[in-house]
Design an enzyme around this catalytic site. Structure first.
Site, mmCIF file in Angstrom:
data_model
loop_
_atom_site.group_PDB
_atom_site.id
_atom_site.type_symbol
_atom_site.label_atom_id
_atom_site.label_comp_id
_atom_site.label_asym_id
_atom_site.label_seq_id
_atom_site.Cartn_x
_atom_site.Cartn_y
_atom_site.Cartn_z
ATOM 1 C CG ASP A 8 -1.804 1.151 1.378
ATOM 2 O OD1 ASP A 8 -2.269 1.663 0.341
ATOM 3 O OD2 ASP A 8 -2.040 1.573 2.521
ATOM 4 C CG ASP A 179 -2.642 2.165 6.477
ATOM 5 O OD1 ASP A 179 -2.939 1.814 5.309
ATOM 6 O OD2 ASP A 179 -2.879 3.304 6.920
#
Length: 216
Positions: A8, A179
């Site tokens: 990410d 996350d």
């Protein structure tokens, strides 16, 4: 055996500052309720349309302008594109050098892919953040999968399936780092190995710990 790493972007490589972004929209743009629009992981409403390529940067800015205070100190006030872009990019902090170092180390042994919910304005700024550390994002990742180009956003499983189809990777040979708990669960359901990252974690240490356990 892990052969591929998918990262990410925001919250993993680029630290996020939601408070600074909301403050900038309030003070600079005059958009008083931007906190209702800005989410940490997946956006909603017109912002989601922006991050899935359904509206352009120009259309996004016009929506922002239509929701901004039209006067300042009793005088007409037209918010500029530059002020909007600056305020939006306050969401993105400088990339820590240790995260760049970690990417360079992992690149020696693994295929490196990027998968991000993002938008054209934010991604243009992220590319500048990479260059400030001396690298182009293309030097660090084999391919960048960006929501606004794909017309999809995490945690929709289809965005992960598209990465699988396009890259030819096998989920069981791939470690996905994010996350967002929702994104992690979506990837895990499709067979990916996963690491839930906290921005306070050491990126190299967190991933290395997982890889070492996997090899035992």
């Amino acid at each position: 055996m892990i052969k591929n790493l998918i990262f990410d972007l925001g919250g993993v490589i680029v630290p996020l500052n939601r408070v600074a972004c909301i403050r900038a929209f309030n003070d600079i743009v005059g958009y008083k309720d931007f906190g209702d629009v800005l989410r940490s992981y997946r956006q909603t409403g017109f912002f989601e349309k922006f991050e899935t390529g359904q509206i352009s940067s120009r259309e996004f800015r016009e929506i922002i302008r239509s929701n901004s205070i039209r006067e300042k100190d009793g005088k007409p006030w037209l918010v500029s594109d530059r002020e909007i872009d600056y305020s939006l990019n306050c969401f993105l902090n400088e990339i820590p050098q240790d995260r760049i170092d970690a990417l360079l180390l992992f690149k020696r042994s693994y295929r490196m892919l990027l998968l991000s919910n993002t938008n054209p304005i934010g991604m243009a700024y992220c590319r500048k953040l990479f260059r400030r550390r001396g690298y182009d994002a293309k030097q660090l990742f084999e391919k960048q999968y960006l929501s606004y180009n794909m017309g999809l956003a995490k945690p929709d499983p289809e965005i992960f399936r598209e990465v699988i189809r396009d890259s030819g990777i096998l989920p069981e040979e791939t470690l996905y780092i994010d996350d967002s708990p929702a994104n992690i669960e979506s990837a895990k359901a499709l067979g990916f190995n996963v690491v839930l990252f906290n921005t306070r974690d050491n990126l190299y240490g967190k991933i290395s710990e997982y890889l070492e356990r996997e090899q035992r």
